[in-house]
Design a protein around this motif. Sequence first.
Motif, PDB file in Angstrom:
ATOM      1  N   UNK A  49      35.254   5.230  38.450  1.00  6.29           N
ATOM      2  CA  UNK A  49      36.665   5.436  38.111  1.00  6.29           C
ATOM      3  C   UNK A  49      37.438   5.581  39.423  1.00  6.29           C
ATOM      4  N   UNK A  50      38.740   5.632  39.330  1.00  6.85           N
ATOM      5  CA  UNK A  50      39.562   5.764  40.535  1.00  6.85           C
ATOM      6  C   UNK A  50      39.353   7.150  41.146  1.00  6.85           C
ATOM      7  N   UNK A  51      39.225   7.189  42.493  1.00  4.57           N
ATOM      8  CA  UNK A  51      38.991   8.469  43.167  1.00  4.57           C
ATOM      9  C   UNK A  51      39.164   8.309  44.664  1.00  4.57           C
ATOM     10  N   UNK A  52      39.373   9.466  45.333  1.00  5.56           N
ATOM     11  CA  UNK A  52      39.337   9.548  46.788  1.00  5.56           C
ATOM     12  C   UNK A  52      38.118  10.395  47.144  1.00  5.56           C
ATOM     13  N   UNK A  53      37.182   9.824  47.895  1.00  6.87           N
ATOM     14  CA  UNK A  53      35.944  10.518  48.215  1.00  6.87           C
ATOM     15  C   UNK A  53      35.897  10.830  49.703  1.00  6.87           C
ATOM     16  N   UNK A  54      35.678  12.112  50.000  1.00  4.26           N
ATOM     17  CA  UNK A  54      35.573  12.600  51.369  1.00  4.26           C
ATOM     18  C   UNK A  54      34.255  12.127  51.988  1.00  4.26           C
ATOM     19  N   UNK A  55      34.288  11.577  53.198  1.00  7.39           N
ATOM     20  CA  UNK A  55      33.074  11.130  53.887  1.00  7.39           C
ATOM     21  C   UNK A  55      32.794  12.043  55.085  1.00  7.39           C
ATOM     22  N   UNK A  56      31.592  11.973  55.652  1.00  4.36           N
ATOM     23  CA  UNK A  56      31.285  12.786  56.838  1.00  4.36           C
ATOM     24  C   UNK A  56      31.949  12.271  58.117  1.00  4.36           C
ATOM     25  N   UNK A  57      32.611  11.137  58.024  1.00  6.41           N
ATOM     26  CA  UNK A  57      33.252  10.558  59.210  1.00  6.41           C
ATOM     27  C   UNK A  57      34.592  11.254  59.454  1.00  6.41           C
ATOM     28  N   UNK A  58      34.830  11.665  60.685  1.00 10.36           N
ATOM     29  CA  UNK A  58      36.069  12.377  61.015  1.00 10.36           C
ATOM     30  C   UNK A  58      36.732  11.739  62.231  1.00 10.36           C
ATOM     31  N   UNK A  59      38.040  11.909  62.315  1.00  5.29           N
ATOM     32  CA  UNK A  59      38.803  11.427  63.468  1.00  5.29           C
ATOM     33  C   UNK A  59      39.723  12.552  63.938  1.00  5.29           C
ATOM     34  N   UNK A  60      40.146  12.449  65.169  1.00  6.35           N
ATOM     35  CA  UNK A  60      41.050  13.446  65.736  1.00  6.35           C
ATOM     36  C   UNK A  60      42.466  12.888  65.764  1.00  6.35           C
ATOM     37  N   UNK A  61      43.388  13.623  65.140  1.00  6.99           N
ATOM     38  CA  UNK A  61      44.785  13.208  65.068  1.00  6.99           C
ATOM     39  C   UNK A  61      45.622  14.153  65.945  1.00  6.99           C
ATOM     40  N   UNK A  62      46.419  13.613  66.886  1.00  8.82           N
ATOM     41  CA  UNK A  62      47.244  14.477  67.746  1.00  8.82           C
ATOM     42  C   UNK A  62      48.112  15.426  66.926  1.00  8.82           C
TER      43      UNK A  62
END
Length: 217
Positions: A134-147
């Motif tokens: 179904x439609x969803x937003x799934x959190x992954x272990x990949x991260x980024x740094x945002x200023x």
Amino acid sequence: MFRFLTLLLAVAIVAQAYDSKCCKKGHNCCKKGDTKTGERRSDCAAWLRRSVCEHATTQRPTTTRTIGPEPTCKVSLPDCTLTSDCLRANCVVKTAILPDIKLGFALNPCDHQGPTLNVYLNEGAIRFNHTFDSSADINTPIAVSIPAVGSVAIYIHVQIGDLANDELPLTLSLMYKYKLPVVGTTHKTIATIFDGEFPIDSPCALSARPLKPVKLQ
């Protein structure tokens, strides 16, 4: 040349016939299954004869399978390599905030519980996969740094509809989310892999089989 070919043909025909060993006159001394077409004395004793034999020719029945044309993928994804039925893909997703992310998906539009989408991500040493039904937003272990924000997680965003008229409404993208004290939750799409009506060429009778996981290169 013609005489040479005629000679070869004659040799081939002769090779189909042979004489048996000497045996009692009137008996069939050919090998089992072969046909006796005559007999001759040759060098046998007066009361013996050689059977003139022909090799049995057995033809196995042949069946003709009518196979339809191979499906042709009508989806064009610049960063992806798709299978001929479009149901599996390997992609290298290019983003401004991350090095190239390897992404794969396997789409089953005819699962008995409804369409499903398996998504696989590789980024450095991180391996992640999730099956969407179904439609969803799934959190992954990949991260980024945002200023001015800090480290935020990458999400897989999927919107998946119902199969109708050989088309499946589908959105597959990568995004990140973060919260600000006043603004609240903010999200930003960093890559869109597909967004639109996904064409399904394979009938459900064929595509409802379990799909092999995508092997990311």
